[in-house]
Design a protein around this motif. Structure first.
Motif: not given
Length: 479
Positions: A460-472
């Motif tokens: 499981x990997x979780x990080x922020x994406x640009x310009x906004x939001x989150x990717x799981x």
């Protein structure tokens, strides 16, 4: 054991009565505080009117008495002659009973809405005495000897060039407030009796249904502790049967004792906050009838929060107790994702969210536990929905890698995760406030996801994406 529970119920009833009695005693002072606050505002507004009048013509300061006479005599005469019908809750009000008098800088009454105080020296009364000295002037006393309740006197200073040149006092006879207080007390006791009766009925039903099976279960546990082998009793309640079997297993697996104790302590700690909110809301319903709808909504939301916490904690406990999982199901991921999306159709529609699917044209299947994988996808998608803004797009992507890995990702356009929280979001009971209501969840959703994926040897990997939001992202090896 039953008698002990009834003793507890008796003690609880006494405590409940004491709480209700003390709460009822607080109704009158709370009403009076509200009246005082309103009178304080009224007094300052009226004194400001006088000050503005003097500012427009400073010479009128020397005709202070005629100034206030011209300002207020006719309006008060008008309001005394006016009749109306104002139904305030269940009580009908037909006339205004507010009064007012004004003194000069020496405390001599120069204007009285009722006329009988004019010329009297009020410099020793607290409302005038304290206000002339720059303090908050208030008193509660009788206007006439024949009065039983008296009145509330709230004063404010009249200033000219930072000098107090007079005191304006607003008076509210308490007799006009008493009917509201008595009505509130009567309603409070009616509701309290209904609540108490409901509690008594529910307790009696629960005692009848639950205590006998609980006694049998308690005796069985005692026999296990004494190593006296007895057959498992028929309890008649599925939940208690399940609980008894779990207790049986727990006794045989003594090494798990500390683990269970830890969970009980954690659950107790986590329930304290919503339970306190429920109790506070229940008490406020009695004293703030206008807020009943909002407070009952709070009670319902907090009760659901407790239920969700318990369900998720039990699920997590079950998962953590597994060292491995038989991955016997053939799981077709695309149909499974579509099934979960259908379950969330209402939530997606409510926020006008669009779902963008990026799937390969070939069936994708893995070996795993379909129920657990469905649960993991549901928890991830729920987070994406809750942290998305209205009209956002949630992108679900499924692709294959040349190195034999498969990746399933969920990307939203909502609120990013603070940097400090990125490494904590999968920890038990760690949660971020939801943008819609700033409330936190149980903090177990992503912990459950991680446990499920660990059992499937997935990452499981979780990080922020640009310009906004989150990717799981979920990376599978077993497919």
């Amino acid at each position: 054991m039953v008698s002990n529970h009834y003793k507890f119920f008796f003690i609880l009833s006494i405590g409940f009565y004491y709480l209700i009695d003390k709460t009822e005693e607080s109704i009158r002072p709370r009403y009076m505080e509200t009246i005082e606050e309103s009178l304080n505002d009224t007094s300052h507004v009226l004194s400001a009117v006088v000050e503005e009048k003097i500012k427009t013509n400073p010479n009128q300061r020397y005709q202070f008495k005629s100034l206030v006479e011209n300002l207020f005599r006719n309006p008060f005469q008008n309001v005394r002659n006016r009749t109306f019908e104002a139904k305030i809750y269940s009580l009908l009000k037909t006339n205004a009973d507010i009064q007012m008098y004004i003194t000069d800088a020496n405390g001599i009454v120069i204007f009285d809405s009722e006329r009988f105080r004019e010329g009297l020296d009020y410099s020793k009364y607290n409302d005038v005495y304290l206000t002339l000295r720059g303090k908050y002037g208030v008193r509660s006393s009788k206007m006439f000897e024949t009065e039983k309740e008296g009145a509330l006197f709230i004063a404010s200073p009249i200033r000219f060039r930072n000098e107090i040149i007079g005191v304006l006092t607003v008076i509210k006879p308490k007799i006009g407030v008493i009917p509201f207080i008595e009505e509130a007390k009567a309603k409070f006791w009616r509701i309290s009796l209904i609540v108490a009766s409901s509690i008594a009925i529910v307790f009696s039903i629960l005692a009848y249904i639950s205590f006998r099976p609980i006694i049998r279960l308690s005796q069985y546990v005692t026999s296990l502790r004494n190593k006296d082998k007895k057959p498992f009793p028929k309890l008649g309640i599925k939940e208690l049967n399940d609980l008894g079997k779990e207790v049986d297993q727990l006794v045989m697996e003594l090494e798990g004792k500390k683990y269970v104790e830890s969970y009980v302590q954690t659950l107790t700690h986590e329930i304290k906050s919503p339970l306190s909110s429920i109790l506070a809301s229940a008490e406020l319903i009695e004293t703030h009838p206008k807020e009943t709808k909002r407070l009952t909504s709070t009670i319902e939301a907090e009760a659901k929060r407790i239920q969700n916490l318990i369900d998720q904690l039990l699920e997590l406990s079950s998962l953590e107790g597994k060292n491995s999982l038989q991955l016997e199901d053939t799981v077709f991921l695309i149909p499974l994702i579509e099934e979960v999306l259908n379950r969330f159709a209402i939530e997606l529609e409510r926020k006008s969210l669009q779902v963008k699917r990026i799937f390969p044209n070939i069936p994708i299947q893995i070996k795993g536990n379909q129920n657990y994988l469905r649960m993991a996808i549901e928890n991830i998608l729920r987070n994406s929905i809750e942290f998305s803004n209205v009209n956002d797009t949630i992108t679900i992507k499924l692709d294959l890698h040349e190195n034999g890995m498969m990746n399933l990702s969920f990307m939203d356009q909502g609120h990013s995760i603070p940097d400090y929280a990125l490494t904590k979001v999968t920890e038990k009971f760690f949660s971020l406030p939801r943008p819609s209501n700033l409330r936190k969840s149980s903090g177990l959703g992503l912990s459950i996801v991680k446990e499920i994926l660990d059992l499937h040897q997935a990452q499981l990997h979780i990080w922020n994406v640009k310009p906004k939001g989150v990717e799981v992202s979920i990376r599978f090896q077993n497919f």
